[in-house]
Design a protein around this motif. Sequence first.
Motif, mmCIF file in Angstrom:
data_model
loop_
_atom_site.group_PDB
_atom_site.id
_atom_site.type_symbol
_atom_site.label_atom_id
_atom_site.label_comp_id
_atom_site.label_asym_id
_atom_site.label_seq_id
_atom_site.Cartn_x
_atom_site.Cartn_y
_atom_site.Cartn_z
ATOM 1 N N GLU A 248 26.632 -16.195 -52.117
ATOM 2 C CA GLU A 248 27.624 -15.207 -51.687
ATOM 3 C C GLU A 248 29.007 -15.777 -51.940
ATOM 4 O OE1 GLU A 248 28.040 -12.294 -49.395
ATOM 5 O OE2 GLU A 248 26.233 -11.830 -50.575
ATOM 6 N N GLN A 253 37.413 -16.512 -52.230
ATOM 7 C CA GLN A 253 37.097 -16.278 -53.645
ATOM 8 C C GLN A 253 37.243 -14.793 -53.984
ATOM 9 O OE1 GLN A 253 33.207 -18.227 -53.383
ATOM 10 N NE2 GLN A 253 33.727 -19.509 -55.146
ATOM 11 N N GLY A 280 36.030 -28.177 -55.121
ATOM 12 C CA GLY A 280 34.806 -27.634 -54.544
ATOM 13 C C GLY A 280 34.958 -26.270 -53.916
ATOM 14 N N GLY A 282 35.295 -23.547 -55.421
ATOM 15 C CA GLY A 282 34.602 -22.526 -56.208
ATOM 16 C C GLY A 282 35.503 -21.723 -57.123
ATOM 17 N N LYS A 283 36.391 -22.409 -57.810
ATOM 18 C CA LYS A 283 37.295 -21.708 -58.716
ATOM 19 C C LYS A 283 36.575 -21.192 -59.960
ATOM 20 C CE LYS A 283 40.051 -25.259 -58.821
ATOM 21 N NZ LYS A 283 39.463 -26.056 -57.742
ATOM 22 N N THR A 284 35.505 -21.909 -60.349
ATOM 23 C CA THR A 284 34.804 -21.510 -61.570
ATOM 24 C C THR A 284 34.283 -20.073 -61.465
ATOM 25 O OG1 THR A 284 34.095 -23.802 -61.652
ATOM 26 C CG2 THR A 284 33.124 -22.319 -63.259
ATOM 27 N N ARG A 432 29.113 -26.940 -46.406
ATOM 28 C CA ARG A 432 29.589 -28.209 -46.943
ATOM 29 C C ARG A 432 29.635 -29.250 -45.838
ATOM 30 N NH1 ARG A 432 31.984 -26.899 -51.889
ATOM 31 N NH2 ARG A 432 30.120 -26.082 -52.870
ATOM 32 N N ASP A 536 30.680 -32.123 -61.468
ATOM 33 C CA ASP A 536 29.937 -31.511 -60.376
ATOM 34 C C ASP A 536 28.484 -31.963 -60.372
ATOM 35 O OD1 ASP A 536 29.331 -29.845 -58.275
ATOM 36 O OD2 ASP A 536 29.004 -28.096 -59.553
#
Length: 676
Positions: A248, A253, A280, A282-284, A432, A536
Amino acid sequence: MKIEQLRGLGKKRAELFHKLGVYSVGQLLNFYPRTYEDWSDITDIENIRDGETVCIKGELASGVKSGYTKTGKFIAKALVADETGVCELVFFNNPYIRTMLKSDVEYRFLGKATKNLNALQMISPTFMDESESNEIKPIYNLTAGLPNYVVIKAVRQAISLLPEEVNDPLPEELREKYGLCGLRYAIENIHFPESSEALATAKKRLVIEELLVLNLGLRKLKNHKRGDNKNVIKKDYSKEFESFLSFELTNAQKNAICDCVNDVMDPDVSMNRLVQGDVGSGKTAVAGSLCYTVIKNGGQAAVMAPTEILAEQHYNSFKEILKDTGVRIALLTGSVKKSEKDSIRARLESGELDLVIGTHALITDNTQFKNLVLVVTDEQHRFGVAQRAKLLSKGNSPHLLVMSATPIPRTLGLIIFGDLDISIIDELPPGRQEIHTLLIDSSKRQRALGFIRREVQRGFQAYIVCPLVEEGEGGSDLASAEEYAAELMLNYFSDIPVGILHGKMKPAEKEAVMSQFSSGELKILVATTVIEVGIDVPNATIMMIENAERFGLSQLHQLRGRVGRGTEKSWCILVSDSDTENSRERLKTMCTTRDGFKIADADLKLRGPGDFFGSRQHGLPQLNISSLADTRNLEISQKIADYVVADSNFLYDDRYRALNAEITRLFRDTGEESLN
Ligand code: ADP
Ligand code: MG
């Protein structure tokens, strides 16, 4: 007016001024002193503290005695006394002291005092006759053949040529509103301060003016760079993209994706956005989502990373996420075979590829696209305003999405990324684990290595980082990464697969090591900072950093972000024998917070802005008197800039004409023609 036109400055002297970058009288007025000798602030001898630079006033209490030191230097000594005590003066290599210093004359002596038990000494002080002066004397940067007094005389003359009413870039109402002095007062007092308060007032005004000019200039740039949206996106596919993910999205994000989609759908201006999120965060996925939307609308996208390793990693994650979508992806890096590169380029040009992922150089230099609509660049802080501009000249003004994991103090971010809109991902994906950070000295290294062994035996992986030791880095006192790794393998981890990663390896070698570490074949990776960005491997739970004091805090933060990426408890062990207070304090900050922005603020305070960008690499103009580390005044100037922009269309307002001229002047050397 040329500097040669000042009285008493011949061609020779003028050339010396040129060496210092001073060609005109105007430039001379902006040639501020490097420091000051404060002859106005007199300290009683009894109040002098060890190591202080002070000015004392008194008469000689002894004759001048002279002789030679053991090493043959001429030395002269005398005692000076005021009502409160006595201080010894020591002069070297000056046989004239005896005739220069007379008894029964009152002098001021300025110099650094040392206090040993009760013996007070001042070595090589400068002095002047009490009747002579009572001033704060400017000390300029000099060059051989150009003494300080010549500069002083030239500056005095230049000031005397100023008209009574100088054209002040800060209009009076602005100065009043923000409590800033006028330009004329500022110039007079930055060179020849009436008092230390006057100096502070002058300096504050000049600093704020410069930062204001920088601020407004960047805003001007931002508006200028932002062309019409030539690539208006019609339909939002981000919901569809979400369904490909195995997790999710966090709210942060989602918000960032929403900002981006709004940008590319906005018919008026094209996107120019920075997504800033801690390691970490979650920019990708944010970048992936926007790429997908753009591609589904018929455009091409390019994702650029600073290193091959990162490019490959992005490539693998994008390929995985988009595997059932028919999106055509290619990886373009230096280690791709020439024939393959040619083929990729041909397909990009013909439109047979939708998405290319590669290193910056390869994509910027000679790659042509059929319909490039979006450029994503990762870890942007390494690239400056000018590089961004170059990118935008590709294709038909593509949208630009910049991703940065370097938390930059807010005030500094506004400057460095002044030409971008910003979305911040301030939330980590759920689950996390904390990263427990410990600071140890090398006597505890053995135990730390034992701890690493246990983590590996439990099935986890570890990084051991040693400071970069490339040739010419001056790291000769440190073992090279290779030697260090060899030593570890031999003495500690002979039964555990250890890999090495450093900057001098060939890209293909690096890739091989990285993929062995990713797959778990290698358990321990000994590396230099090449692992700093983006790598990662969620199964890695422990990192040990040698000579931790050699890194900037933000860099340590980046490094540490390589662990704690999975759901397991993670560890970061900082090894340092440094006992300076500054480095202890910095490293302790690392142990107590994981908030990248707090860390960045601490770094800025303790190390200055150098860590956030190399000296000129950021593409910002050279500052004369202000510093980007000066957070307080940056904030003030920011406020004033907001006011000016809200107040009027300052570009065309007569009241701001002189201010506009300053902007043009400051940015003249940065190649930003658009500002002229
Ligand atoms: P960074 O912002 O540092 O580039 P990444 O995009 O590499 O972070 O994401 C780090 C890790 O977190 C990846 O393994 C990614 O798959 C995972 N991840 C990203 N977003 C989420 C999320 N919302 N929930 C769970 N895991 C996520
Ligand atoms: Mg990343």
